[in-house]
Design a protein around this motif. Structure first.
Motif, PDB file in Angstrom:
ATOM      1  N   PRO A   6       0.822  -1.065   0.015  1.00 56.41           N
ATOM      2  CA  PRO A   6       0.019  -0.131   0.020  1.00 56.41           C
ATOM      3  C   PRO A   6       0.951   1.011  -0.029  1.00 56.41           C
ATOM      4  O   PRO A   6       1.863   1.336   0.769  1.00 56.41           O
ATOM      5  CB  PRO A   6      -0.664  -0.086   1.325  1.00 56.41           C
ATOM      6  N   TRP A  29      -5.274   5.849  -1.451  1.00 60.19           N
ATOM      7  CA  TRP A  29      -4.515   4.413  -1.367  1.00 60.19           C
ATOM      8  C   TRP A  29      -4.204   4.051  -2.952  1.00 60.19           C
ATOM      9  O   TRP A  29      -5.289   3.656  -3.498  1.00 60.19           O
ATOM     10  CB  TRP A  29      -5.003   3.471  -0.586  1.00 60.19           C
ATOM     11  N   TYR A  42      -1.934   0.781  -4.834  1.00 65.40           N
ATOM     12  CA  TYR A  42      -1.059  -0.648  -4.371  1.00 65.40           C
ATOM     13  C   TYR A  42      -0.186  -0.965  -5.651  1.00 65.40           C
ATOM     14  O   TYR A  42      -0.593  -0.987  -6.871  1.00 65.40           O
ATOM     15  CB  TYR A  42      -2.400  -1.557  -4.220  1.00 65.40           C
ATOM     16  N   TYR A  63      -9.035  -4.188  -0.897  1.00 69.47           N
ATOM     17  CA  TYR A  63      -8.114  -3.162  -1.185  1.00 69.47           C
ATOM     18  C   TYR A  63      -8.595  -1.787  -1.701  1.00 69.47           C
ATOM     19  O   TYR A  63      -8.820  -1.743  -3.134  1.00 69.47           O
ATOM     20  CB  TYR A  63      -6.779  -3.631  -1.973  1.00 69.47           C
ATOM     21  N   GLU A 120      -8.217   2.008   4.676  1.00 67.01           N
ATOM     22  CA  GLU A 120      -7.115   0.773   4.682  1.00 67.01           C
ATOM     23  C   GLU A 120      -7.808  -0.628   4.269  1.00 67.01           C
ATOM     24  O   GLU A 120      -8.855  -0.852   4.383  1.00 67.01           O
ATOM     25  CB  GLU A 120      -6.426   0.761   6.251  1.00 67.01           C
TER      26      GLU A 120
END
Length: 340
Positions: free
Chosen positions: A7, A14, A16, A248, A253
């Motif tokens: 992350p 966020w 990834y 995700y 989070e």
């Protein structure tokens, strides 16, 4: 296979990085604000990687906080992939926030928004190209929302590869399936790694909040508006059927509670639809009047986003046959459908 998703936090977003034997596969390009690229590079370095090792980038949708750095990744040599239904919005860059603004303002007027509030919206919606250029040269010191540490930007781009339902994007042994989830935007999407059960959900499914429907028109025609929230509902059912085991999201989070997040989203929408239904059972309301029942003190800058949700909730009730839409003197009014 155990999921390994690295992350990277950039303001409220966020993104990834998925390591493989052949380099990195990146989910979402990331927001472009002063200093965001350096933050991204620093966090990648903390994992032991460099930006040059990113081979492919998949973008969930065209909003600037998710697609802002896409052109930067292309300049670095990464292949950027995104929905075929989002290409025109990718090409709008920062102006995507004012896409079809004339049609949106027309709809807001027909939903009963008072002229004095529409006048405020028209002053900055959309901004002139010169204003956009001025923002780029000298960004405002801070955003009113304080979600990012600086003014967001997005350079127009065209995906190197456009994706449709079932397409797979891979780097080495990492493979993500593209799943269309229209509603938040027409080309909104999620990416699913079947080998690990990981769902990269962008804005479609969030752990703590509910993704808002947008106001969208097909082919720039006012008569061809997408009923965004019903589309989101169908998209959510499609996502739930994947059987993902870890979420995700683009905001918030990661969590293993995929089913719980989906259930909470559906429950929140059902609760809000029920409230609107109870309101219009007493008397017909314009969408703006319904908005006032929910948010009586909403600032002008939030009218469009909040009314988009109210319109979406009404759309869902119309599709379910629970309310009817009528027009009186060019203004939309919603009434409960006759029983029986």
């Amino acid at each position: 296979m155990q999921t390994t998703a690295l992350p990277i936090a950039l303001g409220a977003n966020w993104i990834y990085a998925l390591p493989s034997k052949e380099g990195l596969l990146l989910v979402d390009a990331g927001p472009d604000y002063p200093g965001s690229w350096n933050e991204l590079v620093t966090q990648l370095d903390g994992y032991g990687y460099r930006p040059e090792q990113v081979r492919r980038v998949v973008v969930t949708h065209a909003h600037v906080d998710h697609a802002g750095l896409a052109a930067r990744w292309q300049e670095l040599g990464a292949e950027v992939c995104g929905s075929a239904d989002e290409v025109e919005r990718f090409a709008a860059g920062l102006a995507v926030g004012w896409y079809d603004s004339d049609l949106v303002l027309r709809l807001l007027a027909e939903c009963g928004v008072p002229e004095e509030r529409l006048t405020v919206l028209r002053q900055h919606y959309p901004p002139h190209p010169e204003q956009l250029a001025a923002w780029r040269r000298s960004p405002p010191e801070k955003l009113p929302s304080k979600r990012w540490p600086g003014m967001l930007w997005a350079t127009p781009f065209r995906p190197d590869r456009t994706l449709r339902a079932g397409d797979v994007v891979s780097v080495g042994e990492r493979a993500l399936r593209f799943v269309p989830t229209p509603g938040h935007t027409p080309g909104d999407s999620v990416y699913y790694e079947e080998a690990s059960g990981a769902l990269f959900s962008g804005d479609h499914l969030l752990p703590r909040t509910t993704s808002t429907p947008g106001i969208h028109f097909f082919n720039h025609r006012y008569e061809e508006r997408m009923r965004s929230l019903p589309e989101q509902g169908r998209s959510l059912q499609r996502v739930r059927s994947l059987g993902a085991t870890h979420l995700y999201p683009g905001h918030g989070e990661a969590t293993p509670d995929v089913a719980g997040a989906a259930e909470r989203t559906a429950a929140r929408r059902a609760k809000r639809q029920g409230r609107i239904l109870r309101e219009v059972e007493w008397e017909p309301l314009t969408p703006y009047e319904a908005l006032q029942r929910f948010f009586p003190h909403l600032p002008d800058g939030r009218i469009r986003q909040a009314l988009a949700e109210i319109i979406g909730l009404i759309d869902a009730l119309i599709v379910a046959g629970l309310v009817e839409e009528h027009r009186e003197d060019g203004v939309i009014r919603i009434a409960a459908a006759p029983s029986g």
